[in-house]
Design an enzyme around this catalytic site. Structure first.
Site, PDB file in Angstrom:
ATOM      1  N   ASP A 278      16.711  20.872  16.374  1.00 51.15           N
ATOM      2  CA  ASP A 278      17.679  19.860  16.803  1.00 51.15           C
ATOM      3  C   ASP A 278      18.435  20.287  18.055  1.00 51.15           C
ATOM      4  O   ASP A 278      18.628  19.503  18.985  1.00 51.15           O
ATOM      5  CB  ASP A 278      18.682  19.576  15.679  1.00 51.15           C
TER       6      ASP A 278
ATOM      7  N   GLY B 169      24.360  11.417   9.417  1.00 56.16           N
ATOM      8  CA  GLY B 169      23.550  11.583   8.211  1.00 56.16           C
ATOM      9  C   GLY B 169      22.268  10.775   8.212  1.00 56.16           C
ATOM     10  O   GLY B 169      21.699  10.507   7.167  1.00 56.16           O
TER      11      GLY B 169
ATOM     12  N   GLU C 223       7.546  18.578  11.374  1.00 54.81           N
ATOM     13  CA  GLU C 223       8.699  18.596  10.461  1.00 54.81           C
ATOM     14  C   GLU C 223       8.642  19.813   9.537  1.00 54.81           C
ATOM     15  O   GLU C 223       7.597  20.097   8.933  1.00 54.81           O
ATOM     16  CB  GLU C 223       8.689  17.301   9.642  1.00 54.81           C
TER      17      GLU C 223
ATOM     18  N   TYR D 195      16.834  21.538   1.161  1.00 57.19           N
ATOM     19  CA  TYR D 195      16.366  22.106   2.426  1.00 57.19           C
ATOM     20  C   TYR D 195      16.194  23.621   2.271  1.00 57.19           C
ATOM     21  O   TYR D 195      15.162  24.193   2.629  1.00 57.19           O
ATOM     22  CB  TYR D 195      17.363  21.779   3.536  1.00 57.19           C
TER      23      TYR D 195
ATOM     24  N   GLY E 114      19.522  11.647  10.052  1.00 59.66           N
ATOM     25  CA  GLY E 114      18.384  12.463  10.463  1.00 59.66           C
ATOM     26  C   GLY E 114      18.142  12.407  11.963  1.00 59.66           C
ATOM     27  O   GLY E 114      17.049  12.738  12.435  1.00 59.66           O
TER      28      GLY E 114
ATOM     29  N   SER F 117      38.857  13.431  16.932  1.00 60.98           N
ATOM     30  CA  SER F 117      37.700  12.548  16.806  1.00 60.98           C
ATOM     31  C   SER F 117      38.157  11.117  16.968  1.00 60.98           C
ATOM     32  O   SER F 117      39.043  10.662  16.246  1.00 60.98           O
ATOM     33  CB  SER F 117      37.048  12.726  15.437  1.00 60.98           C
TER      34      SER F 117
END
Ligand code: GLA
Length: 380
Positions: free
Chosen positions: A171, A121, A34, A223, A123, A68
């Site tokens: 990711d 949201g 991480e 971040y 993770g 969407s």
């Protein structure tokens, strides 16, 4: 096209035609590694069965129509108007088309209807899943011959330059390159990869993924602050990136700032843990992962300071309820934890965490058992 009839119907509704195809890309769990990706270090994620799916087809009018299903929203943009800084969910799709064009690919417009069951949201890389699904769709629609790692890099450009989140490659690489029943070791400098078999069921294990329901975001400051501190530490130590620190004690002795020392210690020890996890994977006996997961959590909590009380309580409860190892996964400040458990025990551990959350007055968590899945591709 069963299961995705709703996006096909919506596509037909707005274009009057069937889509040219359906493409998907999964969310991911980071097993370990991480905040090492932007330090040129090592990561070891696996892809989830939860995924973003787009029904897609080309347009000849120079426009991008984005719908969407979950949000019931409809965005119509001219390709010539695409510009970094766009906000909202549609930026993750438009950003990919912008990135492809910026990279010199001669691509036109499209209609893209999105659905996703990757929690937002949490993770689990809901945004990378969208980006990588659109890259997969565009490569096929426009006949682009782009290697998988370069697809991941393009998706990252969308995230960094268009959406404005200063993330690393973890990711998008996971969502694009992962293989079923395996983790993906990635050296974020050389971009060398290794498929790491994760035969959890065969060896009598399960992987619990529990969403603490504490939402987080990477567009916010923490971040970026962590990243800036790492870059400054590398500069002070005279190395290209923290990945190049070979003698941790000597490096720490050269830094005056206590916070910076802790950040460096996390990154350097986390890289070591990823390499050890790779060895565990190669050895074929997954039991060795457990202590690495728990040590990773302690390092994120004490040195990198990216955990929050809900996440810490979830990990502590998992361990006291019988998990073999547990850690927060993803960027931090909320989101999910993972726990390696004996087969058949993950659900009970999820319930134990839900009880401890209720006692603490926290939101009710949600959980599932993760099975390492295949990276992005064409569905139909
Ligand atoms: C987020 C970012 C990744 C990585 C992780 C932390 O998921 O998108 O690039 O930095 O946080 O490991």
């Amino acid at each position: 096209m069963s299961g995705y009839d709703a996006i096909v119907d919506r596509y037909r509704g707005v274009t009057g035609e069937a889509p040219e195809g359906l493409w998907y890309a999964p969310g991911r769990v980071n097993l370990i590694g991480e905040h090492t990706d932007y330090n040129d270090g090592f990561v070891l994620p696996f892809a989830l069965e939860r995924k973003a799916v787009v029904a897609a087809g080309r347009r000849v009018d120079g426009r991008l129509r984005l719908l969407s299903l979950e949000l019931d929203e409809d965005v119509d943009l001219a390709l010539s108007d695409l510009a970094p800084g766009q906000e909202g969910w549609s930026a993750y799709l438009a950003g990919v088309v912008w990135a492809l064009r910026e990279a010199g690919h001669d691509v036109g417009g499209a209609t893209l209807v999105l659905t996703s069951d990757v929690p937002l949201g949490a993770g689990l890389s809901s945004s990378a899943a969208i980006e990588c699904a659109v890259v997969a769709a565009y490569c096929d629609l426009y006949g682009l011959d782009i290697a998988p790692i370069d697809r991941a890099k393009l998706a990252r450009v969308a995230e960094n330059a268009y959406v404005g989140a200063p993330t690393g490659l973890l990711d998008q690489a996971a969502s694009t390159l992962c293989q079923a029943e395996a983790g993906l070791f990635l050296d974020c400098r050389s971009l060398e990869t290794e498929v790491v078999p994760l035969p959890m069921a065969e060896q009598g294990y399960e992987m619990l993924v529990l969403d603490t329901k504490t939402p987080h975001s990477h567009v916010d400051g923490e971040y970026g602050t962590r990243r800036a501190t790492c870059e400054e530490a590398a500069r002070l130590l005279g190395v290209p990136a923290l990945r190049d620190v070979t003698d941790l004690d000597a490096a720490l002795a050269r830094l005056d700032d206590e916070t910076m020392r802790r950040r460096v210690r996390h990154v350097v020890t986390e890289d070591e843990r990823v390499l050890r996890a790779l060895e565990v994977g190669r050895s074929g006996d997954l039991a060795g992962l457990a202590p690495l997961l728990t040590a990773s959590h302690a390092s994120m909590r004490d040195d990198y300071e990216i955990t929050v009380p809900t996440v810490d309580l979830a990990v502590e409860t998992a361990l006291s309820a019988g998990a073999l190892g547990a850690r927060m996964t993803g960027g931090g400040f909320g989101g999910c934890i993972i726990a390696l458990t004996h087969a058949g025990e993950a659900d009970g551990i999820g319930r134990a965490i839900a009880r401890s959350f209720a006692e603490a007055g926290y939101a009710t968590p949600e959980w599932f058992t993760a099975v390492p899945a295949q990276g992005a591709g064409r569905l139909a």
